[in-house]
Scaffold this motif. Structure first.
Motif, PDB file in Angstrom:
ATOM      1  N   SER A   1      50.523  40.449  36.798  1.00 58.55           N
ATOM      2  CA  SER A   1      50.210  41.412  37.848  1.00 58.55           C
ATOM      3  C   SER A   1      48.698  41.607  37.945  1.00 58.55           C
ATOM      4  O   SER A   1      47.996  41.592  36.932  1.00 58.55           O
ATOM      5  CB  SER A   1      50.883  42.741  37.490  1.00 58.55           C
TER       6      SER A   1
ATOM      7  N   THR B   1      41.506  41.343  43.774  1.00 58.71           N
ATOM      8  CA  THR B   1      41.271  39.898  43.821  1.00 58.71           C
ATOM      9  C   THR B   1      40.367  39.451  42.671  1.00 58.71           C
ATOM     10  O   THR B   1      40.481  38.320  42.209  1.00 58.71           O
ATOM     11  CB  THR B   1      40.587  39.473  45.149  1.00 58.71           C
TER      12      THR B   1
ATOM     13  N   MET C   1      37.288  50.030  38.394  1.00 61.98           N
ATOM     14  CA  MET C   1      36.761  51.303  37.901  1.00 61.98           C
ATOM     15  C   MET C   1      37.749  51.979  36.967  1.00 61.98           C
ATOM     16  O   MET C   1      38.950  51.931  37.166  1.00 61.98           O
ATOM     17  CB  MET C   1      36.523  52.259  39.074  1.00 61.98           C
TER      18      MET C   1
ATOM     19  N   LYS D   1      42.116  56.140  39.093  1.00 61.76           N
ATOM     20  CA  LYS D   1      42.176  56.890  40.359  1.00 61.76           C
ATOM     21  C   LYS D   1      40.765  57.313  40.768  1.00 61.76           C
ATOM     22  O   LYS D   1      40.387  58.494  40.687  1.00 61.76           O
ATOM     23  CB  LYS D   1      43.082  58.127  40.225  1.00 61.76           C
TER      24      LYS D   1
ATOM     25  N   SER E   1      34.887  54.323  45.311  1.00 60.18           N
ATOM     26  CA  SER E   1      33.431  54.255  45.470  1.00 60.18           C
ATOM     27  C   SER E   1      33.105  53.798  46.887  1.00 60.18           C
ATOM     28  O   SER E   1      33.936  53.172  47.538  1.00 60.18           O
ATOM     29  CB  SER E   1      32.865  53.230  44.493  1.00 60.18           C
TER      30      SER E   1
HETATM   31  C1  B12 Z   1      46.954  53.297  46.377  1.00 62.00           C
HETATM   32  C2  B12 Z   1      45.736  52.384  46.382  1.00 62.00           C
HETATM   33  C3  B12 Z   1      44.584  52.836  45.744  1.00 62.00           C
HETATM   34  C4  B12 Z   1      44.535  54.160  44.980  1.00 62.00           C
HETATM   35  C5  B12 Z   1      45.158  54.035  43.601  1.00 62.00           C
HETATM   36  C6  B12 Z   1      44.900  52.763  42.886  1.00 62.00           C
HETATM   37  C7  B12 Z   1      46.028  52.509  41.917  1.00 62.00           C
HETATM   38  N1  B12 Z   1      46.833  51.540  42.189  1.00 62.00           N
HETATM   39  O1  B12 Z   1      46.213  53.228  40.993  1.00 62.00           O
HETATM   40  C8  B12 Z   1      43.020  54.461  44.960  1.00 62.00           C
HETATM   41  C9  B12 Z   1      42.740  55.317  46.166  1.00 62.00           C
HETATM   42  C10 B12 Z   1      42.458  55.135  43.732  1.00 62.00           C
HETATM   43  C11 B12 Z   1      42.447  53.045  45.167  1.00 62.00           C
HETATM   44  C12 B12 Z   1      41.171  52.687  44.804  1.00 62.00           C
HETATM   45  C13 B12 Z   1      40.644  51.426  45.057  1.00 62.00           C
HETATM   46  N2  B12 Z   1      41.188  50.467  45.807  1.00 62.00           N
HETATM   47 CO1  B12 Z   1      43.022  50.493  46.405  1.00 62.00          CO
HETATM   48  N3  B12 Z   1      44.743  50.349  47.108  1.00 62.00           N
HETATM   49  C14 B12 Z   1      45.769  51.134  47.034  1.00 62.00           C
HETATM   50  C15 B12 Z   1      46.959  50.539  47.833  1.00 62.00           C
HETATM   51  C16 B12 Z   1      47.073  51.261  49.157  1.00 62.00           C
HETATM   52  C17 B12 Z   1      48.298  50.573  47.094  1.00 62.00           C
HETATM   53  C18 B12 Z   1      48.264  50.066  45.636  1.00 62.00           C
HETATM   54  C19 B12 Z   1      49.365  50.707  44.831  1.00 62.00           C
HETATM   55  O2  B12 Z   1      49.131  51.463  43.911  1.00 62.00           O
HETATM   56  N4  B12 Z   1      50.614  50.441  45.211  1.00 62.00           N
HETATM   57  C20 B12 Z   1      51.773  51.010  44.526  1.00 62.00           C
HETATM   58  C21 B12 Z   1      52.144  50.146  43.308  1.00 62.00           C
HETATM   59  C22 B12 Z   1      53.394  50.661  42.678  1.00 62.00           C
HETATM   60  O3  B12 Z   1      52.378  48.874  43.819  1.00 62.00           O
HETATM   61  P1  B12 Z   1      51.737  47.555  43.238  1.00 62.00           P
HETATM   62  O4  B12 Z   1      50.806  47.791  42.135  1.00 62.00           O
HETATM   63  O5  B12 Z   1      51.238  46.734  44.382  1.00 62.00           O
HETATM   64  O6  B12 Z   1      53.017  46.814  42.614  1.00 62.00           O
HETATM   65  C23 B12 Z   1      54.138  46.389  43.374  1.00 62.00           C
HETATM   66  C24 B12 Z   1      54.009  44.966  43.947  1.00 62.00           C
HETATM   67  O7  B12 Z   1      52.660  44.559  44.164  1.00 62.00           O
HETATM   68  C25 B12 Z   1      54.746  44.098  42.989  1.00 62.00           C
HETATM   69  N5  B12 Z   1      54.073  43.644  41.762  1.00 62.00           N
HETATM   70  C26 B12 Z   1      53.056  44.191  41.080  1.00 62.00           C
HETATM   71  N6  B12 Z   1      52.812  43.536  39.965  1.00 62.00           N
HETATM   72  C27 B12 Z   1      53.698  42.532  39.891  1.00 62.00           C
HETATM   73  C28 B12 Z   1      53.874  41.545  38.936  1.00 62.00           C
HETATM   74  C29 B12 Z   1      54.873  40.597  39.123  1.00 62.00           C
HETATM   75  C30 B12 Z   1      55.081  39.547  38.088  1.00 62.00           C
HETATM   76  C31 B12 Z   1      55.663  40.624  40.291  1.00 62.00           C
HETATM   77  C32 B12 Z   1      56.683  39.596  40.495  1.00 62.00           C
HETATM   78  C33 B12 Z   1      55.487  41.633  41.262  1.00 62.00           C
HETATM   79  C34 B12 Z   1      54.505  42.573  41.048  1.00 62.00           C
HETATM   80  O8  B12 Z   1      55.810  44.928  42.585  1.00 62.00           O
HETATM   81  C35 B12 Z   1      55.300  46.264  42.395  1.00 62.00           C
HETATM   82  C36 B12 Z   1      56.404  47.263  42.578  1.00 62.00           C
HETATM   83  O9  B12 Z   1      56.918  47.296  43.887  1.00 62.00           O
HETATM   84  C37 B12 Z   1      46.480  49.047  48.004  1.00 62.00           C
HETATM   85  C38 B12 Z   1      46.911  48.369  49.291  1.00 62.00           C
HETATM   86  C39 B12 Z   1      48.386  48.051  49.323  1.00 62.00           C
HETATM   87  N7  B12 Z   1      49.035  48.430  50.383  1.00 62.00           N
HETATM   88  O10 B12 Z   1      48.943  47.495  48.388  1.00 62.00           O
HETATM   89  C40 B12 Z   1      44.944  49.190  47.934  1.00 62.00           C
HETATM   90  C41 B12 Z   1      44.111  48.054  47.372  1.00 62.00           C
HETATM   91  C42 B12 Z   1      44.749  47.509  46.111  1.00 62.00           C
HETATM   92  N8  B12 Z   1      42.858  48.714  47.008  1.00 62.00           N
HETATM   93  C43 B12 Z   1      41.821  48.012  47.227  1.00 62.00           C
HETATM   94  C44 B12 Z   1      40.495  48.395  46.888  1.00 62.00           C
HETATM   95  C45 B12 Z   1      39.374  47.523  47.379  1.00 62.00           C
HETATM   96  C46 B12 Z   1      40.236  49.541  46.129  1.00 62.00           C
HETATM   97  C47 B12 Z   1      38.874  49.969  45.568  1.00 62.00           C
HETATM   98  C48 B12 Z   1      38.058  48.841  44.954  1.00 62.00           C
HETATM   99  C49 B12 Z   1      38.079  50.667  46.700  1.00 62.00           C
HETATM  100  C50 B12 Z   1      36.788  51.265  46.220  1.00 62.00           C
HETATM  101  N9  B12 Z   1      35.686  50.583  46.394  1.00 62.00           N
HETATM  102  O11 B12 Z   1      36.793  52.346  45.685  1.00 62.00           O
HETATM  103  C51 B12 Z   1      39.319  51.015  44.523  1.00 62.00           C
HETATM  104  C52 B12 Z   1      39.486  50.416  43.134  1.00 62.00           C
HETATM  105  C53 B12 Z   1      40.022  51.398  42.138  1.00 62.00           C
HETATM  106  C54 B12 Z   1      39.645  51.061  40.745  1.00 62.00           C
HETATM  107  N10 B12 Z   1      40.079  51.850  39.819  1.00 62.00           N
HETATM  108  O12 B12 Z   1      38.910  50.123  40.484  1.00 62.00           O
HETATM  109  C55 B12 Z   1      42.166  46.677  47.876  1.00 62.00           C
HETATM  110  C56 B12 Z   1      41.988  45.491  46.961  1.00 62.00           C
HETATM  111  C57 B12 Z   1      41.423  44.349  47.761  1.00 62.00           C
HETATM  112  C58 B12 Z   1      41.111  43.191  46.912  1.00 62.00           C
HETATM  113  N11 B12 Z   1      40.340  42.316  47.465  1.00 62.00           N
HETATM  114  O13 B12 Z   1      41.512  43.046  45.798  1.00 62.00           O
HETATM  115  C59 B12 Z   1      43.639  46.930  48.381  1.00 62.00           C
HETATM  116  C60 B12 Z   1      44.541  45.704  48.371  1.00 62.00           C
HETATM  117  C61 B12 Z   1      43.502  47.495  49.811  1.00 62.00           C
HETATM  118  C62 B12 Z   1      42.933  46.496  50.820  1.00 62.00           C
HETATM  119  N12 B12 Z   1      41.643  46.399  51.003  1.00 62.00           N
HETATM  120  O14 B12 Z   1      43.661  45.819  51.460  1.00 62.00           O
HETATM  121  N13 B12 Z   1      43.366  52.223  45.731  1.00 62.00           N
END
Ligand code: B12
Ligand code: SF4
Lengths: 213, 240
Positions: free
Chosen positions: A146, A150, B192, B196, B199
């Motif tokens: 996971s 990027t 970061m 949560k 930046s």
């Molecule tokens: C909520 C969110 C945040 C929140 C919370 C972050 C957190 N996750 O705790 C906050 C507002 C803090 C945040 C901050 C940032 N975020 Co943000 N965030 C999101 C968002 C909207 C959802 C991510 C999330 O938590 N989803 C809920 C969890 C449960 O889902 P998940 O981790 O994706 O896992 C699911 C699937 O992906 C899958 N999965 C996950 N792992 C695995 C593993 C396997 C083996 C398999 C099969 C499946 C699987 O199944 C899971 C369960 O359903 C995404 C966009 C999106 N729609 O996904 C952007 C996103 C991840 N964020 C992004 C960015 C850029 C940031 C920041 C860098 C912005 C900034 N400059 O501050 C920061 C970085 C934070 C840090 N600590 O470094 C980008 C990343 C882009 C990239 N190039 O990587 C995204 C993709 C948004 C975008 N631009 O499109 N973020």
């Protein structure tokens, strides 16, 4: 039979303590453990999965049921091992090196366990070498990785490449997931699959085993 | 101008429907009793454990150009570059909810309390995102306090990792802002801690500078589509 339906029903409602107590009762009544697992627990989880797919219930409800399933499996596991009943499959999972976000990975792990797979959760910040070492040591069927950003995704390719170098590539299926990961990326690095969420991850792992059987 | 702000908990609104929408749950969904209980518990835990903070530092256009250039990995054409050049006010910012919430989420998962752990994580994600808006409102209030602004002043936040501003841009941003002072660190992969945290840059100027056509090549693969709400905010009443 009545007792197994009760287990299934209580599991669907997420009553972990009741499910654990009923499972113990079923064991005491000498119901074979694989029957308790298949007709009580897995049958209950299948209904939960269906309701989730149909948007009748939502992820927290599924997680409560999964918790009940896991508690009951703790009771059954030693008995299943004693009876020589094979586990469905083994998955080694973790968030890649430098990635401290693990909720997505946790959800996938919980749902896979709920579907009856054995899951070895390596936690977060996991180096490529560790995925490979543990998969080999544990004779795992699947490696799941996971990533939240990027910038941590290159480790996924490193694991695939190492699996090739170590002769593991044909032995284990590699699947990837996380917000910025895509099917195209999975193909590009040579992973076997990409899943967009936990339920899809379970379907994907199930499909690996169907392919093999 | 460089300031550290601790937000009051009542500044952080937790609209249940909006949070559930971020989990993909439609407004009209009927929720189980278990679900409602889990949500309430998570909201209470959030109120108890969140430590919302912001650090904001004003920056001139030429200094920001340097920060924005980052490691040279931005998309050649991107909206942020067009917007900041037309701005009247610029400030770097970082916000965080602190480490305790994430530690609690981990603890809940470790103890098998998955549902509440997931819900707390989801509420926190929503709130972290809204903290960035609060930072923008904070700067707006400051500008308004200093001098009567043009009627259409809007302050909106933009972050590396979105809209062609490469994630590695956080390195220069951290060097200039030093958010370590409020406990935020950046690792070599630009992640970061605490997780949560957000930046970016706050860009102030007339509402229309924030409007653009979202048809850049990278928009094709964008899952966030956050520009849509941002542009809606730009044309709404003033207030950041
Ligand atoms: C909520 C969110 C945040 C929140 C919370 C972050 C957190 N996750 O705790 C906050 C507002 C803090 C945040 C901050 C940032 N975020 Co943000 N965030 C999101 C968002 C909207 C959802 C991510 C999330 O938590 N989803 C809920 C969890 C449960 O889902 P998940 O981790 O994706 O896992 C699911 C699937 O992906 C899958 N999965 C996950 N792992 C695995 C593993 C396997 C083996 C398999 C099969 C499946 C699987 O199944 C899971 C369960 O359903 C995404 C966009 C999106 N729609 O996904 C952007 C996103 C991840 N964020 C992004 C960015 C850029 C940031 C920041 C860098 C912005 C900034 N400059 O501050 C920061 C970085 C934070 C840090 N600590 O470094 C980008 C990343 C882009 C990239 N190039 O990587 C995204 C993709 C948004 C975008 N631009 O499109 N973020
Ligand atoms: S579609 Fe996505 S990448 Fe394109 S401008 Fe909007 S938020 Fe940015």
């Amino acid at each position: 039979m009545e007792l197994l339906s009760k287990i299934s029903f209580n599991l669907q409602s997420g009553f972990d303590e009741t499910v654990t107590a009923l499972t113990k009762e079923a064991v005491e009544k000498r119901i074979p453990p694989d029957e308790i697992m298949n007709i009580g627990l897995i049958a209950g989880m299948n209904i939960v999965g269906e309701k989730f797919k149909n948007h009748e219930i939502f992820l927290p409800d599924v997680l409560l049921a999964a918790r009940a399933m896991n508690c009951a499996m703790e009771v059954l596991k030693p008995l299943l091992i004693k009876d020589g009943i094979p586990i469905k499959g083994k998955v080694v999972i973790g968030s890649v090196k430098n990635d401290l976000h693990d909720i997505g990975k946790n959800l996938v792990a919980i749902l896979l366990k709920g579907a009856g797979f054995e899951v070895i959760d390596l936690g977060n910040d996991v180096p490529a070498e560790k995925f490979i070492r543990v998969a080999a040591e544990e004779n795992a069927d699947v490696i799941g990785m996971s990533a939240l950003l990027t910038t941590t995704m290159p480790v996924m390719k490193k694991v695939v490449d190492m699996a090739k170098d170590e002769g593991l590539y044909s032995e284990v299926k590699i699947m990837v997931g996380g917000a910025p990961v895509s099917k195209a990326f999975a193909l590009e690095i040579g992973a076997d699959a990409y899943s967009y969420d936990g339920a899809n991850a379970v379907e994907t792992v199930e499909s690996f085993f169907r392919e093999n059987s | 101008m460089r300031s550290i702000t601790k937000f009051a908990m009542e500044d952080i609104k937790l609209p249940q429907k909006e949070i559930l929408r971020s989990q993909g749950i439609p407004d009209e969904a009927s929720l189980s009793e278990n679900f409602e209980r889990i949500y309430m518990e998570a909201a209470e835990l959030f109120q108890e454990l969140a430590e919302p903070k912001a650090i904001i530092a004003g920056i001139g256009v030429s200094d920001f150009e340097e920060v924005f250039r980052g490691e040279g990995l931005n998309e050649k054409e991107n909206p942020v570059e067009e917007i900041f050049r037309k701005s009247s006010h610029l400030a770097l910012f970082a916000v965080t909810l602190g480490p305790v919430l994430s530690e609690k989420v981990t603890e809940l998962f470790d103890n098998g309390k998955y549902a509440i752990g997931y819900m707390l994580d989801s509420v926190s994600s929503y709130a972290a995102d809204k903290l960035a808006d609060l930072a923008a409102q904070h700067l707006y209030a400051e500008i308004v306090g200093r001098a009567a602004p043009a009627n259409s002043l809007r302050v909106l936040n933009y972050s590396p990792g979105y809209c062609g501003w490469h994630m590695s841009g956080q390195k220069k941003l951290f060097e200039a802002l030093r958010p370590e002072e409020i406990g935020i660190t950046l690792n070599e992969s630009c992640l970061m801690s605490p997780i949560k945290s957000v930046s970016g840059v706050l860009i102030g100027g007339p509402g229309e500078i924030h409007e653009f056509v979202n048809s850049y090549p990278f928009c094709n693969t964008c899952i966030a589509r956050s520009c849509i709400e941002r542009m809606r905010n730009a044309v709404m009443d003033a207030g950041g």
